[in-house]
Design a protein around this motif. Structure first.
Motif, PDB file in Angstrom:
ATOM      1  N   ILE A 238      14.753  -7.363 -28.748  1.00 45.22           N
ATOM      2  CA  ILE A 238      15.451  -7.683 -27.509  1.00 45.22           C
ATOM      3  C   ILE A 238      15.184  -6.552 -26.515  1.00 45.22           C
ATOM      4  CG2 ILE A 238      17.774  -7.900 -26.502  1.00 45.22           C
ATOM      5  CD1 ILE A 238      16.790 -10.359 -27.969  1.00 45.22           C
TER       6      ILE A 238
ATOM      7  N   ARG B 138      22.219 -12.130 -38.527  1.00 42.31           N
ATOM      8  CA  ARG B 138      21.160 -12.119 -37.521  1.00 42.31           C
ATOM      9  C   ARG B 138      21.375 -10.976 -36.521  1.00 42.31           C
ATOM     10  NH1 ARG B 138      17.837 -16.841 -35.728  1.00 42.31           N
ATOM     11  NH2 ARG B 138      16.743 -16.007 -33.955  1.00 42.31           N
ATOM     12  N   SER B 139      20.315 -10.235 -36.247  1.00 41.34           N
ATOM     13  CA  SER B 139      20.330  -9.114 -35.285  1.00 41.34           C
ATOM     14  C   SER B 139      21.324  -8.012 -35.659  1.00 41.34           C
ATOM     15  CB  SER B 139      20.664  -9.611 -33.871  1.00 41.34           C
ATOM     16  OG  SER B 139      19.730 -10.547 -33.444  1.00 41.34           O
TER      17      SER B 139
ATOM     18  N   PHE C   5      35.511 -11.653 -35.792  1.00 41.85           N
ATOM     19  CA  PHE C   5      34.780 -10.916 -34.766  1.00 41.85           C
ATOM     20  C   PHE C   5      35.737 -10.030 -33.991  1.00 41.85           C
ATOM     21  CE2 PHE C   5      33.381 -10.863 -30.223  1.00 41.85           C
ATOM     22  CZ  PHE C   5      32.259 -10.085 -30.373  1.00 41.85           C
TER      23      PHE C   5
ATOM     24  N   ASP D 135      21.739 -13.158 -26.484  1.00 42.09           N
ATOM     25  CA  ASP D 135      20.791 -13.175 -27.592  1.00 42.09           C
ATOM     26  C   ASP D 135      21.471 -13.883 -28.770  1.00 42.09           C
ATOM     27  OD1 ASP D 135      22.440 -11.329 -28.887  1.00 42.09           O
ATOM     28  OD2 ASP D 135      20.763 -10.157 -29.631  1.00 42.09           O
ATOM     29  N   ARG D 136      20.674 -14.277 -29.734  1.00 41.14           N
ATOM     30  CA  ARG D 136      21.243 -15.096 -30.808  1.00 41.14           C
ATOM     31  C   ARG D 136      22.058 -14.283 -31.793  1.00 41.14           C
ATOM     32  NH1 ARG D 136      17.277 -20.225 -32.035  1.00 41.14           N
ATOM     33  NH2 ARG D 136      17.078 -20.893 -29.874  1.00 41.14           N
ATOM     34  N   GLY D 137      22.120 -12.982 -31.565  1.00 39.83           N
ATOM     35  CA  GLY D 137      23.050 -12.161 -32.322  1.00 39.83           C
ATOM     36  C   GLY D 137      24.426 -12.139 -31.684  1.00 39.83           C
ATOM     37  N   GLY D 138      24.555 -12.711 -30.486  1.00 38.16           N
ATOM     38  CA  GLY D 138      25.866 -12.824 -29.844  1.00 38.16           C
ATOM     39  C   GLY D 138      26.128 -11.818 -28.733  1.00 38.16           C
ATOM     40  N   SER D 139      25.102 -11.086 -28.305  1.00 42.69           N
ATOM     41  CA  SER D 139      25.299 -10.098 -27.233  1.00 42.69           C
ATOM     42  C   SER D 139      24.894 -10.679 -25.880  1.00 42.69           C
ATOM     43  CB  SER D 139      24.457  -8.848 -27.509  1.00 42.69           C
ATOM     44  OG  SER D 139      24.888  -8.227 -28.697  1.00 42.69           O
ATOM     45  N   ILE D 140      25.606 -10.253 -24.838  1.00 45.49           N
ATOM     46  CA  ILE D 140      25.331 -10.756 -23.490  1.00 45.49           C
ATOM     47  C   ILE D 140      24.204  -9.949 -22.850  1.00 45.49           C
ATOM     48  CG2 ILE D 140      26.293 -11.083 -21.176  1.00 45.49           C
ATOM     49  CD1 ILE D 140      29.052 -11.333 -22.487  1.00 45.49           C
ATOM     50  N   LEU D 141      23.182 -10.639 -22.353  1.00 44.89           N
ATOM     51  CA  LEU D 141      22.105  -9.978 -21.622  1.00 44.89           C
ATOM     52  C   LEU D 141      22.344 -10.050 -20.117  1.00 44.89           C
ATOM     53  CD1 LEU D 141      19.019 -11.316 -23.631  1.00 44.89           C
ATOM     54  CD2 LEU D 141      20.377  -9.266 -24.044  1.00 44.89           C
TER      55      LEU D 141
ATOM     56  N   THR E 253      32.669 -11.627 -23.959  1.00 44.19           N
ATOM     57  CA  THR E 253      32.084 -11.071 -25.185  1.00 44.19           C
ATOM     58  C   THR E 253      32.363 -12.007 -26.355  1.00 44.19           C
ATOM     59  OG1 THR E 253      32.536  -8.877 -24.331  1.00 44.19           O
ATOM     60  CG2 THR E 253      32.037  -9.036 -26.660  1.00 44.19           C
ATOM     61  N   ILE E 254      33.596 -12.509 -26.393  1.00 41.72           N
ATOM     62  CA  ILE E 254      33.968 -13.411 -27.476  1.00 41.72           C
ATOM     63  C   ILE E 254      33.278 -14.762 -27.306  1.00 41.72           C
ATOM     64  CG2 ILE E 254      35.925 -14.719 -28.408  1.00 41.72           C
ATOM     65  CD1 ILE E 254      37.605 -12.185 -27.956  1.00 41.72           C
TER      66      ILE E 254
ATOM     67  N   TYR F  12      31.693  -7.732 -37.169  1.00 44.92           N
ATOM     68  CA  TYR F  12      31.726  -9.069 -37.746  1.00 44.92           C
ATOM     69  C   TYR F  12      32.043  -8.947 -39.243  1.00 44.92           C
ATOM     70  CZ  TYR F  12      29.146 -11.161 -33.750  1.00 44.92           C
ATOM     71  OH  TYR F  12      28.750 -11.613 -32.513  1.00 44.92           O
TER      72      TYR F  12
ATOM     73  N   LYS G 161      25.717  -4.174 -33.349  1.00 45.31           N
ATOM     74  CA  LYS G 161      26.371  -5.193 -34.176  1.00 45.31           C
ATOM     75  C   LYS G 161      26.534  -4.654 -35.599  1.00 45.31           C
ATOM     76  CE  LYS G 161      25.842  -9.994 -35.749  1.00 45.31           C
ATOM     77  NZ  LYS G 161      25.109 -11.263 -35.529  1.00 45.31           N
TER      78      LYS G 161
ATOM     79  N   GLN H 268      25.005  -1.792 -26.949  1.00 47.37           N
ATOM     80  CA  GLN H 268      25.778  -2.632 -27.868  1.00 47.37           C
ATOM     81  C   GLN H 268      25.162  -2.605 -29.267  1.00 47.37           C
ATOM     82  OE1 GLN H 268      26.561  -6.673 -26.409  1.00 47.37           O
ATOM     83  NE2 GLN H 268      25.926  -6.002 -24.388  1.00 47.37           N
TER      84      GLN H 268
ATOM     85  N   ALA I  65      29.805 -14.439 -28.577  1.00 50.18           N
ATOM     86  CA  ALA I  65      29.721 -14.381 -30.045  1.00 50.18           C
ATOM     87  C   ALA I  65      29.918 -15.771 -30.651  1.00 50.18           C
ATOM     88  CB  ALA I  65      30.766 -13.412 -30.590  1.00 50.18           C
ATOM     89  N   LEU I  66      30.892 -16.503 -30.108  1.00 49.30           N
ATOM     90  CA  LEU I  66      31.149 -17.843 -30.637  1.00 49.30           C
ATOM     91  C   LEU I  66      30.003 -18.801 -30.296  1.00 49.30           C
ATOM     92  CD1 LEU I  66      34.960 -18.148 -29.828  1.00 49.30           C
ATOM     93  CD2 LEU I  66      33.910 -17.842 -32.076  1.00 49.30           C
TER      94      LEU I  66
END
Lengths: 226, 155
Positions: free
Chosen positions: B4, A94-95, A59, B35-41, B54-55, A77, A14, A12, B58-59
């Protein structure tokens, strides 16, 4: 930093579309969302004001090419362009793995372009990053309008760092240059990822990646509506 | 900010076991580690029909980041948890560490207190797994090379 999931065989990334207010960041994502086949996209989510100005972010998740059995996913984003939302821009950055800087080509927007580009560098510095470490490109949007600055002037203003980056002419409302920009940043991210992981795996250093060309393949070919 | 991890089979299984145990005890519906970037671990449980995780991730990351910013504005380092309550579903977000958040969704089948109690126990477990994954060695073979990328983007 890209996230690698060996179980799902996914990587993934970003990508953040950055730029001054009303430069066309959301229009880029809206156009992409309208063109990509259902199977390759998620919902386009916009956190906007009542006047349709981006408040927090837009998004759009995309599934792109499969390389060596690994699905590549790009999470797109946008940031709110208005000056007063700088704290929000910092959160969205961020990230981040890669940036598409969308500039407004109109003559009277040059100051805002330069300020936004400087703001991007400041915000990256706040989180210990910089444009030297991140793949980014420039998209000169609104080329279809009559009062635009010439390309060489935009290059002089914005593409003047030590290493020049790919830049693209665009008219996001019609889609011109939108997929070229997305394709190029995707390729830059994947090349950086390949180089870094090859190095970390203890293999030979890969040669520097050639500059991305405008190719409507990769993401576009894999995801466009058929 | 810490890197990460690469989610290996081992880390994925450990996270899944931790989330399974957490959901069984708390009786919550689903849990995500993001993670705080919005990705699922990692994710587990009964995902609400029509929901795109996924959404949601992110939200949730955006919401948590905004709340954290609010905390700093009133002199707090962080709010360790964030709770949102709707008519049917509730969300509890718990900070795992500087870069990871545990998101739990639950309905009327359980209670906020119970979820909070077991979330507080799950957080250090998840934190330890993430920490180990960060420290783990990279795979010896690269996933793909620059040549593979070039082949995927023919000129």
């Amino acid at each position: 930093m890209a996230i690698v999931n060996y179980v799902n065989k996914e990587i993934q990334f970003k990508v953040v579309y950055y730029g001054p207010a009303l430069c066309g960041k959301t229009t880029n994502l809206t156009y992409i969302h309208g063109q990509v086949a259902e199977a390759h996209k998620g919902e386009l989510v916009s956190l906007a004001t009542a006047a349709d100005r981006t408040l927090f972010f837009d998004f759009l998740p995309l599934n792109a090419v499969v390389i060596k059995g690994f699905k590549t996913k790009f999470q797109l984003y946008t940031v709110p362009g208005q000056v007063m939302y700088n704290a929000t821009r910092q959160l969205v950055l961020r990230s981040v793995d890669g940036i598409v800087f969308v500039a407004d080509s109109q003559w009277d927007k040059m100051e805002e372009n330069v300020e936004s580009f400087k703001n991007l560098q400041d915000n990256l510095a706040e989180q210990g990053s910089s444009l030297d470490q991140l793949p980014y490109l420039l998209q000169y949007n609104k080329r279809d309008l009559p009062n635009v600055a010439p390309l060489h002037y935009l290059e002089y203003l914005l593409n003047n760092r030590r290493v020049r980056v790919p830049s693209f002419e665009a008219a996001a409302t019609t889609g011109q240059g939108v997929f070229a920009s997305l394709n190029a940043i995707s390729r830059m991210l994947l090349q950086k990822f390949a180089r870094e992981h090859d190095t970390m795996a203890g293999n030979r250093q890969q040669p520097a990646a050639p500059p991305a060309r405008i190719v409507l393949s990769g993401i576009a070919a894999a995801t466009l509506r058929r | 900010m810490q890197a990460i991890p690469i989610i290996t089979f081992e880390a994925a299984n450990q996270l899944l076991n931790a989330l399974t145990d957490y959901l069984e005890k708390s009786e919550a519906s689903f849990a995500l580690v993001i993670d705080r970037g919005g990705s699922i671990l990692s994710q587990h449980g009964d995902i609400p029909a029509g929901s795109d995780m996924t959404i949601l991730a992110a939200l949730a990351a955006g919401s948590y980041a905004a709340t954290r910013e609010l905390a700093t504005r009133i002199g707090e380092a962080d709010f360790s948890t964030l709770h949102q309550e709707g008519q049917k579903m509730q969300l509890l977000m718990s900070a795992v560490d500087e870069d990871v958040v545990l998101v739990t969704g639950f309905g009327p089948q359980t209670a906020l207190g119970l979820v909070r109690f077991y979330a507080a126990r799950a957080v250090p477990q998840v934190a330890a797994i993430i920490q180990d994954a960060r420290a783990a060695q990279r795979p010896a073979v690269p996933i793909f090379t620059a040549a593979d990328v070039a082949a995927a983007f023919p000129r």
